[in-house]
Motif scaffolding. Structure first.
Motif, PDB file in Angstrom:
ATOM      1  N   GLU A  79       0.831  -1.212   0.000  1.00 32.99           N
ATOM      2  CA  GLU A  79       0.000   0.000   0.000  1.00 32.99           C
ATOM      3  C   GLU A  79       0.860   1.254   0.000  1.00 32.99           C
ATOM      4  O   GLU A  79       0.588   2.212  -0.742  1.00 32.99           O
ATOM      5  CB  GLU A  79      -0.921  -0.001   1.228  1.00 32.99           C
ATOM      6  N   GLU A  80       1.908   1.275   0.824  1.00 34.71           N
ATOM      7  CA  GLU A  80       2.773   2.451   0.893  1.00 34.71           C
ATOM      8  C   GLU A  80       3.537   2.645  -0.406  1.00 34.71           C
ATOM      9  O   GLU A  80       3.750   3.780  -0.836  1.00 34.71           O
ATOM     10  CB  GLU A  80       3.743   2.324   2.070  1.00 34.71           C
ATOM     11  N   CYS A  81       3.931   1.564  -1.030  1.00 33.51           N
ATOM     12  CA  CYS A  81       4.628   1.675  -2.319  1.00 33.51           C
ATOM     13  C   CYS A  81       3.706   2.294  -3.372  1.00 33.51           C
ATOM     14  O   CYS A  81       4.130   3.154  -4.156  1.00 33.51           O
ATOM     15  CB  CYS A  81       5.119   0.308  -2.782  1.00 33.51           C
ATOM     16  N   LEU A  82       2.462   1.853  -3.383  1.00 27.94           N
ATOM     17  CA  LEU A  82       1.501   2.419  -4.335  1.00 27.94           C
ATOM     18  C   LEU A  82       1.248   3.892  -4.060  1.00 27.94           C
ATOM     19  O   LEU A  82       1.061   4.690  -4.985  1.00 27.94           O
ATOM     20  CB  LEU A  82       0.180   1.641  -4.274  1.00 27.94           C
ATOM     21  N   SER A  83       1.269   4.276  -2.795  1.00 30.90           N
ATOM     22  CA  SER A  83       0.965   5.660  -2.423  1.00 30.90           C
ATOM     23  C   SER A  83       2.132   6.607  -2.677  1.00 30.90           C
ATOM     24  O   SER A  83       1.923   7.781  -2.987  1.00 30.90           O
ATOM     25  CB  SER A  83       0.595   5.736  -0.932  1.00 30.90           C
ATOM     26  N   CYS A 110      17.872 -10.024   1.136  1.00 30.35           N
ATOM     27  CA  CYS A 110      18.508  -8.724   0.987  1.00 30.35           C
ATOM     28  C   CYS A 110      19.075  -8.318   2.341  1.00 30.35           C
ATOM     29  O   CYS A 110      18.331  -8.086   3.296  1.00 30.35           O
ATOM     30  CB  CYS A 110      17.532  -7.654   0.487  1.00 30.35           C
ATOM     31  N   TYR A 111      20.391  -8.251   2.422  1.00 26.17           N
ATOM     32  CA  TYR A 111      20.994  -7.950   3.722  1.00 26.17           C
ATOM     33  C   TYR A 111      21.090  -6.448   3.950  1.00 26.17           C
ATOM     34  O   TYR A 111      21.410  -5.670   3.062  1.00 26.17           O
ATOM     35  CB  TYR A 111      22.362  -8.623   3.865  1.00 26.17           C
ATOM     36  N   VAL A 112      20.760  -6.060   5.172  1.00 25.96           N
ATOM     37  CA  VAL A 112      20.816  -4.661   5.598  1.00 25.96           C
ATOM     38  C   VAL A 112      21.785  -4.575   6.768  1.00 25.96           C
ATOM     39  O   VAL A 112      21.518  -5.162   7.819  1.00 25.96           O
ATOM     40  CB  VAL A 112      19.421  -4.146   6.019  1.00 25.96           C
ATOM     41  N   ARG A 250      19.743   4.193   3.299  1.00 26.14           N
ATOM     42  CA  ARG A 250      18.354   3.843   3.593  1.00 26.14           C
ATOM     43  C   ARG A 250      18.028   2.453   3.067  1.00 26.14           C
ATOM     44  O   ARG A 250      18.526   2.051   2.022  1.00 26.14           O
ATOM     45  CB  ARG A 250      17.409   4.869   2.961  1.00 26.14           C
ATOM     46  N   VAL A 251      17.171   1.732   3.797  1.00 29.65           N
ATOM     47  CA  VAL A 251      16.827   0.363   3.399  1.00 29.65           C
ATOM     48  C   VAL A 251      16.166   0.351   2.022  1.00 29.65           C
ATOM     49  O   VAL A 251      16.442  -0.533   1.200  1.00 29.65           O
ATOM     50  CB  VAL A 251      15.894  -0.294   4.443  1.00 29.65           C
ATOM     51  N   HIS A 252      15.316   1.345   1.748  1.00 26.94           N
ATOM     52  CA  HIS A 252      14.625   1.329   0.452  1.00 26.94           C
ATOM     53  C   HIS A 252      15.597   1.543  -0.707  1.00 26.94           C
ATOM     54  O   HIS A 252      15.310   1.144  -1.837  1.00 26.94           O
ATOM     55  CB  HIS A 252      13.492   2.365   0.430  1.00 26.94           C
ATOM     56  N   ARG A 324      12.656   9.314   5.806  1.00 29.83           N
ATOM     57  CA  ARG A 324      11.199   9.255   5.900  1.00 29.83           C
ATOM     58  C   ARG A 324      10.604   8.027   5.217  1.00 29.83           C
ATOM     59  O   ARG A 324       9.689   7.387   5.743  1.00 29.83           O
ATOM     60  CB  ARG A 324      10.604  10.534   5.293  1.00 29.83           C
ATOM     61  N   MET A 325      11.106   7.669   4.049  1.00 29.53           N
ATOM     62  CA  MET A 325      10.534   6.530   3.328  1.00 29.53           C
ATOM     63  C   MET A 325      10.700   5.232   4.099  1.00 29.53           C
ATOM     64  O   MET A 325       9.809   4.374   4.084  1.00 29.53           O
ATOM     65  CB  MET A 325      11.160   6.404   1.937  1.00 29.53           C
ATOM     66  N   ASP A 326      11.804   5.059   4.796  1.00 31.26           N
ATOM     67  CA  ASP A 326      11.972   3.845   5.601  1.00 31.26           C
ATOM     68  C   ASP A 326      10.963   3.806   6.741  1.00 31.26           C
ATOM     69  O   ASP A 326      10.437   2.738   7.086  1.00 31.26           O
ATOM     70  CB  ASP A 326      13.393   3.760   6.152  1.00 31.26           C
TER      71      ASP A 326
END
Length: 341
Positions: A79-83, A110-112, A250-252, A324-326
């Motif tokens: 949902e957040e990706c679509l928004s 996916c390693y963070v 950032r993770v994204h 913010r996106m994370d």
């Protein structure tokens, strides 16, 4: 006018790669739920894979608390990706350097950094070692990070990449963004043994963000304050000159969760049950146990609040906007200790 043969071959290759990638992006609108076929069971029978049980058709009351949590995280992420994302782009091999592949168990991780990635790499080394390793904690931490011990998705061809993205179990572990950031600062700038980071980043930070620095600080970069680190992060020149280091990226930006359809979003805050759920879904629960954390000084909200206490509201707001996106994608609330007004 007839196009030269070399030009036709180049154009055909480009169109072929584009077509394959389009097929992948079409496929990510639904979870990859290739059925597990064990013991000669026919694929035609109505046998449900663990992911189908987790995500498709079950009533919430039938699911465990962990299953409900994992389902909710993935739905919220979608949902957040679509928004918040308007444009799709094609992934490049550079985008896939953090995606580790286990072909034996059909896993992509996916390693963070600063989100238990050392232990996850140890676990994957056990799973892919064909018996060479059996205990994750017996693997030295530095060995877990040696390039070449584990394969990344960027090493495969385009067709192999897309086949794995469509059919493998893809998972990621995330953490409260500012707790992860403080953890990265503590590890890389307050430990005397991290001289490489002090030289590589500390000297630059001191030179640019400390008034009248001492010659020793300019040479060693070993006494960077958290305030100076924050100023470095929000300085527009920093990312213009080079990408963020993976420990504070950032993770994204590391894992591209709005382009890659992750089946499981685990959290550092619920690490042990989430890790157990991943191993169970992969059919590897009996092969390895995820190591429990023995850290007594783990960076938590209280510790993060102490570090942010001396950061001005102006810089707190700039830093929050940067991450913010994370916060949005992974459903983390704005920290109560922030003073952004």
């Amino acid at each position: 006018m007839r196009m030269p043969r070399g030009g036709r071959l180049f154009l055909g290759t480009c169109l072929g790669s584009f077509f394959i990638l389009v097929l992948y992006f079409q496929s990510i609108t639904k979870p990859a739920v290739e059925p597990y076929v064990k013991g000669g069971i026919s694929p035609g029978k109505s046998r449900r894979s663990p992911l189908q049980t987790l995500y498709n058709g079950d009533q919430p009351s039938d699911l465990s608390a962990v299953q409900r949590s994992l389902r909710g995280r993935r739905e919220l992420l979608e949902e957040e990706c679509l928004s918040h994302t308007r444009k799709r782009r094609v992934l490049s091999p550079e985008d896939l350097r953090h995606l580790i592949v286990d072909d034996k168990h059909s896993l992509i991780y996916c390693y963070v950094p600063k989100v238990a990635c050392t232990n996850w790499k140890r676990v994957l080394m056990v799973l892919t070692s064909d018996g060479r390793y059996s205990d994750p904690l017996a693997i030295p931490a530095n060995e877990a990070h040696v390039a070449g011990n584990l394969r990344t998705l960027s090493e495969f061809s385009v067709s192999e990449i897309n086949q794995r993205l469509r059919s493998y179990l893809k998972f990621i572990f995330v953490r409260e963004p500012f707790e992860r950031l403080v953890s990265a600062y503590r590890n890389k700038f307050t430990r005397s043994y991290n001289t490489a980071f002090h030289k590589r980043y500390g000297t630059k930070i001191v030179r640019r963000h400390r008034p009248d620095p001492q010659p020793e600080a300019l040479e060693k970069g070993s006494d960077v304050t958290f305030q100076e680190f924050v100023h470095y992060l929000v300085d527009p020149r920093t990312q213009r000159e080079e990408p963020f280091n993976e420990h504070w990226e950032r993770v994204h930006s590391l894992c591209h969760p709005c382009l890659i359809h992750y089946d499981v979003v685990g959290k550092y805050e619920t690490l042990e049950p989430d890790a157990q759920a991943v191993l169970r879904l992969a059919g590897a629960e009996g092969a390895v146990r995820f190591p429990t954390s023995g850290k007594s000084t783990r960076t938590d909200e209280d510790m993060a609040a102490r570090y942010f206490k001396n950061i001005s509201p102006f810089y707190q707001k700039k830093l929050f906007n940067l991450y913010r996106m994370d916060f949005l994608l992974f459903n983390y609330s704005t920290p109560q200790y922030l003073r952004t007004r």
